[in-house]
Every structure is written in structure tokens, then in C-alpha cells.
Design a protein around this motif. Sequence first.
Motif, short mmCIF file in Angstrom:
data_model
loop_
_atom_site.label_atom_id
_atom_site.label_comp_id
_atom_site.label_asym_id
_atom_site.label_seq_id
_atom_site.Cartn_x
_atom_site.Cartn_y
_atom_site.Cartn_z
N MET A 1 0.82 -1.35 0.22
CA MET A 1 0.00 -0.17 0.13
C MET A 1 0.74 1.63 0.21
SD MET A 1 -2.72 0.93 3.16
CE MET A 1 -3.75 -0.02 2.36
N ILE A 2 0.52 2.39 -0.58
CA ILE A 2 1.28 3.53 -0.77
C ILE A 2 0.75 4.70 -0.69
CG2 ILE A 2 2.50 4.87 -2.59
CD1 ILE A 2 3.22 2.70 -4.35
N ILE A 3 0.87 5.52 0.01
CA ILE A 3 -0.09 6.44 0.32
C ILE A 3 0.94 7.65 -0.18
CG2 ILE A 3 -1.15 8.03 2.02
CD1 ILE A 3 -0.98 5.56 4.08
N TYR A 4 0.75 8.45 -1.02
CA TYR A 4 0.77 9.74 -1.62
C TYR A 4 1.02 11.51 -0.55
CZ TYR A 4 1.45 6.99 -5.42
OH TYR A 4 1.32 5.93 -5.96
N GLY A 5 1.92 11.56 -0.31
CA GLY A 5 1.59 13.08 0.54
C GLY A 5 2.38 13.29 1.33
N GLY A 6 2.70 14.16 2.53
CA GLY A 6 3.70 14.93 2.95
C GLY A 6 3.01 15.13 4.61
N THR A 7 3.54 15.02 5.50
CA THR A 7 2.71 14.58 6.97
C THR A 7 2.49 16.11 7.32
OG1 THR A 7 4.72 13.95 8.07
CG2 THR A 7 3.44 12.04 6.85
N LEU A 8 3.43 17.09 5.77
CA LEU A 8 2.87 18.62 7.13
C LEU A 8 1.30 19.28 6.52
CD1 LEU A 8 6.52 20.12 6.98
CD2 LEU A 8 5.58 20.13 8.48
N SER A 9 1.18 18.85 5.29
CA SER A 9 -0.61 18.23 5.66
C SER A 9 -0.91 17.38 6.83
CB SER A 9 -0.30 18.37 3.79
OG SER A 9 -2.50 17.78 4.15
N PRO A 10 -1.99 18.31 7.29
CA PRO A 10 -2.55 17.83 8.26
C PRO A 10 -3.24 16.91 7.77
CG PRO A 10 -3.29 19.74 7.36
CD PRO A 10 -2.11 19.52 7.05
N PHE A 11 -3.76 16.70 6.49
CA PHE A 11 -4.89 15.41 6.36
C PHE A 11 -3.74 14.96 6.25
CE2 PHE A 11 -7.38 19.16 4.97
CZ PHE A 11 -7.87 19.41 5.32
N VAL A 12 -2.64 15.00 5.20
CA VAL A 12 -2.08 13.21 4.86
C VAL A 12 -1.42 12.57 6.30
CG1 VAL A 12 0.21 12.81 4.02
CG2 VAL A 12 -0.78 14.15 2.76
N ARG A 13 -1.07 13.62 7.92
CA ARG A 13 -1.02 13.54 9.16
C ARG A 13 -1.64 12.56 9.35
NH1 ARG A 13 -0.55 17.86 11.36
NH2 ARG A 13 1.49 18.76 10.12
N LYS A 14 -3.14 13.09 9.52
CA LYS A 14 -4.38 12.29 9.68
C LYS A 14 -3.88 10.69 9.18
CE LYS A 14 -8.08 12.78 8.45
NZ LYS A 14 -9.99 13.13 7.49
N THR A 15 -4.34 10.48 8.17
CA THR A 15 -4.12 9.22 7.21
C THR A 15 -3.11 8.55 7.77
OG1 THR A 15 -5.35 9.96 5.61
CG2 THR A 15 -4.34 7.88 5.27
N VAL A 16 -1.66 9.06 7.50
CA VAL A 16 -1.34 8.12 8.03
C VAL A 16 -0.44 8.08 9.82
CG1 VAL A 16 1.57 8.31 8.42
CG2 VAL A 16 0.90 9.63 6.49
N VAL A 17 -0.42 8.66 10.81
CA VAL A 17 -1.17 8.26 12.33
C VAL A 17 -2.33 6.76 11.91
CG1 VAL A 17 -2.48 9.26 14.01
CG2 VAL A 17 -0.54 10.25 12.71
#
Length: 216
Positions: A1-17
Motif C-alpha cells: 500500500m502506498i500513501i502519497y503526500g507529506g505529513t506537514l499536510s494535516p490531512f496526510v498526517r491524519k491518514t498516516v497516524v
Amino acid sequence: MIIYGGTLSPFVRKTVVFAIEKGVDFELVPAFGDMVPDGFREASPFGKIPALRDGDFTLADSTAVVTYIDTLNPEPNLIPTEAKARAKTVWFEEFADTIAFSCGGKVFFNRIVAPHILKRPGDAAVADEAERVEFPRLADYLESVAPAAGYLVEDRFTLADIAVATQFVSMRYGGCGLNPTTHPKAYGYVESILARPSFATLLEKERRTLAKLGAA
């Protein structure tokens, strides 16, 4: 599974957490602005982050992605199934993604993203007004609903806690943080969520990134 983005984005951070808390095996592939990795546009035709690729299945938008991950991996349960608790969780995610982000996006973009990442001036007046007008209402609301100890829904950790805490991280990076004197419950609640290993490891990496950019 790949998640694209960077965690400085709050939405990417939410997804990664969320994915970390679920114990999902994934790869975070950086995607932001002009950084367009192979496969990203297929997963996210409109350039939204986060985006996901799981085999030949692609998807964009944080709510869609966490819903997909939660359905594939029902345990630990982070989106309650009981009607009232599920509805409350959906509300807190909406509060975070729409209402809190309205303020946080203006603060973070104009004080961090524009000057330190895009290398152009941010609109200080927009950020200042958001901090002066919008942020106090957010802080007051969170103070009114935050528990003295514990979590927002079902007295256990859920998506509600992830979604809310991640937005307050972005505001804090922009110099707009909760005051432990005026909003002790809200401050203590957010700090307790951010102390979880799933958040703490990411935040340490983010702080190092911001320091390199001269934004810390």
C-alpha cells in the motif's frame, strides 16, 4: 500500500497516524506541489493529498482513504459502529477537516508554506485575522468538549482524536497554539493525543524538516 503526500499536510498526517494505529504496512511517497511521483496523478487526478494506491486500486481524500483502511482492517476499531458514537466521530472529523482547517490553513499556509516552502511572501493579514477571529472560537469549543482526561468519543482513542489533534498541530506550527492557562482542558487533551507514539514520531520528523526550512 502506498500513501502519497507529506505529513506537514494535516490531512496526510491524519491518514498516516490512522494507518500506523491500524498496524497497516504502507509506504509514504512524498508528493507536494511540483513533486509529482510516478502514479500520483492516476491516484489523485485533482492533485489532492493524501492519495492511496493499493495494488490496482487508487483513491484520494483523507476521509475516503481512512474509511478504506478501516474497512479492510476492522481492528483496532477506530471508527465506532454504535450509532451515536459513530455520528459523533463523523462530526469531530468534519469539525477538524472543515471548521478548524479554515483557520489552520490560513495560518499555516501564510506563515510557513508560502515564505519557507514556496519562497514567496504569505499574506500576514489573513493569518493574523484567522488567529484573532477564528482561533478563539475553536479553542473555546474544544475546551467545552475536551475531557479532563481521556478521549472525545466512547472514552477510547478514535478517528475523532486523530482528526482534531492534527489540525491543532498545524496551527501551533504557525504560532497559533492553545494556551494552557486559558484553555487547560483543550491544551491537556491535545498534548495527551500528540504524545502517542504514532504522532510523536511523525512530529519529531516534521520539526526537523521545519528547522531545515528555517521555519522552526
